[in-house]
Design an enzyme around this catalytic site. Structure first.
Site, PDB file in Angstrom:
ATOM      1  N   HIS A  94       0.817  -1.211   0.000  1.00 24.72           N
ATOM      2  CA  HIS A  94       0.000   0.000   0.000  1.00 24.72           C
ATOM      3  C   HIS A  94       0.855   1.268   0.000  1.00 24.72           C
ATOM      4  CE1 HIS A  94       0.110  -0.073   4.548  1.00 24.72           C
ATOM      5  NE2 HIS A  94       0.077   1.231   4.380  1.00 24.72           N
ATOM      6  N   ASP A 230       1.218  -7.661   2.292  1.00 21.86           N
ATOM      7  CA  ASP A 230       1.344  -6.229   2.012  1.00 21.86           C
ATOM      8  C   ASP A 230       2.803  -5.789   1.826  1.00 21.86           C
ATOM      9  OD1 ASP A 230       0.892  -3.523   1.783  1.00 21.86           O
ATOM     10  OD2 ASP A 230      -0.464  -3.402   3.488  1.00 21.86           O
ATOM     11  N   SER A 662       3.982   2.219   8.405  1.00 23.28           N
ATOM     12  CA  SER A 662       3.774   1.205   7.379  1.00 23.28           C
ATOM     13  C   SER A 662       5.071   0.931   6.654  1.00 23.28           C
ATOM     14  CB  SER A 662       2.734   1.675   6.378  1.00 23.28           C
ATOM     15  OG  SER A 662       1.479   1.314   6.830  1.00 23.28           O
TER      16      SER A 662
HETATM   17  N1  ARG Z   1      -4.656   0.582   7.493  1.00 21.74           N
HETATM   18  C1  ARG Z   1      -3.371   0.599   6.865  1.00 21.74           C
HETATM   19  C2  ARG Z   1      -2.744   1.983   6.995  1.00 21.74           C
HETATM   20  O1  ARG Z   1      -3.212   2.792   7.703  1.00 21.74           O
HETATM   21  C3  ARG Z   1      -3.430   0.139   5.454  1.00 21.74           C
HETATM   22  C4  ARG Z   1      -4.079   1.077   4.509  1.00 21.74           C
HETATM   23  C5  ARG Z   1      -4.096   0.655   3.079  1.00 21.74           C
HETATM   24  N2  ARG Z   1      -4.970  -0.441   2.805  1.00 21.74           N
HETATM   25  C6  ARG Z   1      -6.299  -0.335   2.521  1.00 21.74           C
HETATM   26  N3  ARG Z   1      -6.973  -1.419   2.315  1.00 21.74           N
HETATM   27  N4  ARG Z   1      -6.913   0.815   2.434  1.00 21.74           N
HETATM   28  O2  ARG Z   1      -2.090   2.547   6.195  1.00 21.74           O
HETATM   29  N1  GLU Z   2      -1.167   1.321   7.539  1.00 25.02           N
HETATM   30  C1  GLU Z   2      -0.569   2.358   8.314  1.00 25.02           C
HETATM   31  C2  GLU Z   2       0.448   3.175   7.520  1.00 25.02           C
HETATM   32  O1  GLU Z   2       0.314   3.367   6.342  1.00 25.02           O
HETATM   33  C3  GLU Z   2       0.014   1.766   9.532  1.00 25.02           C
HETATM   34  C4  GLU Z   2      -1.082   1.404  10.397  1.00 25.02           C
HETATM   35  C5  GLU Z   2      -1.148   2.305  11.588  1.00 25.02           C
HETATM   36  O2  GLU Z   2      -1.742   3.380  11.503  1.00 25.02           O
HETATM   37  O3  GLU Z   2      -0.594   1.879  12.579  1.00 25.02           O
HETATM   38  O4  GLU Z   2       1.367   3.735   8.052  1.00 25.02           O
END
Ligand code: ARG
Ligand code: GLU
Length: 727
Positions: A94, A230, A662
């Site tokens: 991502h 990921d 991330s």
């Molecule tokens: N929750 C993760 C973060 O904050 C992954 C985000 C990307 N993935 C998604 N399915 N939207 O970045």
């Molecule tokens: N998916 C998040 C990022 O892009 C990390 C998840 C979080 O917020 O801890 O940094």
């Protein structure tokens, strides 16, 4: 008291007093030695503080990069780590998504099918992505705050601080190719400088298909148990002198000072684990008033607006593969915070966060009034803060609508906003026109690649309606009032009409307008309906919202700074960690499942079996590639299976991470790479505001699954040859 009891008490006090507890906290690398290392070692860490951070020799920090964008390289959006001596870097899928998407078309869809450069020549350049190595950091508080006094006006204070920072940065950068940045810590009670070496040629090497890299999609996002592969791979290139250089064909792979060893040993419940990276923003020391505004006013509205936007996008994406490609990254972007905010509200409720904050505030009040000196510094700041929050709440909501339903409601509104400059050029500015036009043309090409007019019309109508329905006249842009009157509240009819006329309706119209643009055409621009709307929102925002909001927030920031200082003074035995601010941090904790809710206990890891359990070709997010099914069936896991013969995929741990982490390397007690951080678990996402070791978990991708996918699934095993893999 018996002597024995006294002794126990003393030991207990020493234990509490001498150190910090693992799990919670994002720590400053140069201060590990002072505050954390004993605790880390007690928790199982086998190396020293110098192994992590040391200025005069290569150490683990030298294998970590903050990923940024040209123009604002210090706002790291993700973290990456070096896994070879030839500049090979891993981060999340991502995090690489934008890059992968930018190289994709319907015919050659790397998002769908994955991408693997089979030679260095096939690696794909990405304009604008930067990778920063932290060279050193320093506490510059004294210099920054030199001459700053408590009774100074806030604006004067900021001016002086800015001046000092400029001098410090210039001094640090002098005669080097490094870039320095000074940031505030503890709400401006402390300042640290970070010096970086920033590389600008970062090429895409490989990415699995989204059916692996984004497996579970937004359905599973922020959730545990998780099965997302990921990751994506890049290579950092340098000039022939191994120094940063802009993209050039004959740049060479960077030789980093350090790269991570990769361990195949995997993880067990309660294993020590640490994460290095660039957490973006947390606000752990806010007051109850701030929490109330966020969770009771701002976020519920933002959630409501985004729910609408997401529903509209989703429907059109489901109906067309092209729209799916065009909107998938945007959808994920909107959905991500939308989902986190919902988890946050729940988590804070469950923790009784507001009551806890109130109790702390009561204690603070009592303490602040306990001596004349303290009174002078701290008495009354909380009641002032409370009053300011009451005053700022309606402004904050109006601001949210301007952002979420205005500038970012329909996308052309944002695009039209970029034309403001052009519209102001007069005859005598003739020479400025062409460069501006060229810039806008470039923006337009990017913009319309991912644009679908029917979706846009729906977004415009829906967001304007919400704006109108939820915001009082005082904060409603004039043009929205006009539209309401003229179209009798029928925003759909307006959207039809607006796009029939607007130059922003499609790329051809816009380019036609831009070709041969002369200042005399400013009139046409100033009558364009989307431009008029955009202007009207920004006028209202600039005149009625931003100045008033900014003024109060300045006061709040000042009080928050004092409150922070007071909290630290009130609890001298407690070791505080500063809120995340996009600077390098070390997080440590242990691998652990958790009790999610009544009668539900989660294990600490997932396996390929879970992917096969979710497999369903009918559901886009769970459509497992045939090859992966085959590998599962034949149990062809190579060296990557665990001791039970399972193929591990993800694991959960107690590291206190946030957005920006991330892609961060997840390391074992020996400093070897065991995974990539990529998410947190839904029940614990309130950790940005209040952490709870019982339930807050970061989610990591097991490095063995990465190697398995590269080797067995993609047949790109040659990439493993340059890695240092230890059994
Ligand atoms: N929750 C993760 C973060 O904050 C992954 C985000 C990307 N993935 C998604 N399915 N939207 O970045
Ligand atoms: N998916 C998040 C990022 O892009 C990390 C998840 C979080 O917020 O801890 O940094």
């Amino acid at each position: 008291m018996t002597r024995k009891f006294k002794l126990i008490l003393l030991v207990a006090i020493l234990l509490i007093g001498s150190n910090v507890r693992a799990d919670e906290g994002m720590w400053i690398p140069m201060l590990l030695k002072k505050y954390n290392i004993e605790d880390m070692q007690k928790a199982g860490f086998k190396l020293t503080a110098e192994d992590i951070y040391e200025v005069n020799q290569a150490c683990l920090k030298d294998a970590v990069v903050g990923l940024g964008r040209e123009g604002r390289p210090f706002r790291h959006f993700c973290t990456g780590e070096l896994v070879s001596d030839e500049g090979l870097m891993i981060t999340n899928h991502h995090c690489g998504y934008g890059a992968i998407q930018s190289h994709s078309t319907l015919e050659r869809d790397y998002l769908k099918d994955g991408f693997w450069a089979m030679s260095r020549e096939e690696e794909l350049a990405n304009e604008g992505i930067t990778a920063s190595f932290l060279i050193r950091m320093a506490d510059v508080t004294d210099k920054v705050l030199d001459g700053v006094t408590e009774d100074m006006k806030e604006a004067d204070r900021q001016k002086l601080i800015k001046k000092h920072i400029k001098a410090i940065v210039e001094d640090a950068e002098k005669d080097t190719h490094y870039r320095a940045s000074v940031k505030a810590y503890f709400n401006g009670n402390q300042y640290f400088m970070a010096v970086y070496e920033i590389f600008k040629d970062v090429r895409l090497v490989g990415a699995p298909p989204s059916a692996i890299g984004k497996f579970g999609g937004d359905t599973d996002n922020w959730m545990w148990p998780r099965h997302t592969g990921d990751f994506s791979m890049f290579r950092i290139y340098a000039g022939k002198d191994n120094k940063p250089a802009s993209y050039a064909k004959d740049n060479v792979p960077l030789k980093p000072k350090q790269s991570f060893k990769i361990s195949l040993k995997g993880v067990n419940q309660d294993d020590f684990t640490m994460v290095f990276g660039y957490p973006g923003t947390t606000t752990e020391y806010l007051t109850s008033y701030a929490l109330k505004m966020m969770t009771e006013v701002d976020n519920p509205h933002k959630i409501k607006i985004r729910t609408k936007k997401l529903d509209l996008m989703r429907a059109d994406m489901d109906a067309s593969p092209l729209v799916r490609i065009q909107y998938s990254a945007k959808y994920a972007g909107v959905a991500n915070s939308w989902k986190r905010w919902q988890g946050e509200i729940k988590g804070l409720k469950r923790l009784n966060a507001i009551e806890k904050k109130e109790a702390l505030e009561a204690k603070f009040e009592e303490w602040a009034n306990s001596t004349p000196e303290l009174k002078k510094k701290y008495a009354g700041i909380l009641s002032k803060m409370k009053a300011y929050y009451a005053e700022v709440t309606p402004l904050s909501l109006a601001r949210d609508y301007a952002m979420e339903a205005g500038f970012r409601g329909a996308e052309t509104v944002g695009l039209a906003g970029k034309f403001k400059n052009l519209s102001t050029f007069k005859k005598e500015d003739a020479d400025k026109v062409q460069p501006e036009v060229e810039k806008l043309k470039k923006d337009a090409v990017k913009f319309y690649k991912n644009f679908n007019l029917p979706t846009e019309k729906k977004l415009l109508a829906a967001t304007l309606k919400m704006y109108n329905d939820n915001i009082s006249d005082e904060f409603l842009p004039e043009e929205i009032k006009n539209i309401k009157l003229k179209y009798k509240g029928d925003f759909e009819a307006y959207a039809e009409k607006a796009f029939a006329k607007s130059i922003f309706a499609n790329q051809e119209k816009l380019e036609q307008f831009l070709n041969n643009y002369k200042p005399s055409q400013a009139k046409k621009l100033s009558k364009d309906p989307v431009f008029v709307l955009s202007n009207s929102i920004s006028f209202l925002y600039g005149s009625k919202i931003a100045p008033a909001y900014g003024k109060i927030m300045n006061q709040i920031d000042k009080l928050q700074r004092t409150y922070m200082a007071g909290l630290m003074e009130m609890q001298p035995e407690k070791v505080f960690y500063p809120d995340a601010n996009s600077t390098f941090r070390v997080h440590y904790g242990k691998v652990s499942g958790y009790k999610a809710r009544n009668a539900v206990q989660y294990e600490h890891y997932t396996t390929l079996e879970g992917i096969i359990e979710k497999d369903n070709p009918e559901i886009f997010d769970y459509d497992v590639p045939q090859k992966l099914r085959d590998l599962y069936k034949s149990k062809d896991f190579g060296d990557y299976a665990n001791e039970k013969g399972e193929m591990p995929v993800c694991f959960a741990a107690t590291n206190h991470t946030t957005g920006g982490n991330s892609g961060s390397p997840v390391l074992n007690a020996n400093g070897e790479l065991i995974g990539l951080n990529f998410d947190r678990a839904w029940e614990g996402v309130m950790s940005d505001l209040m952490y709870d070791p019982e339930i807050c978990r970061n989610v990591s991708l097991d490095i063995r699954y990465v190697l398995f996918i590269v080797d067995k699934f993609a047949g790109a095993g040659y990439l493993l040859d340059e890695m240092n893999i230890v059994k």
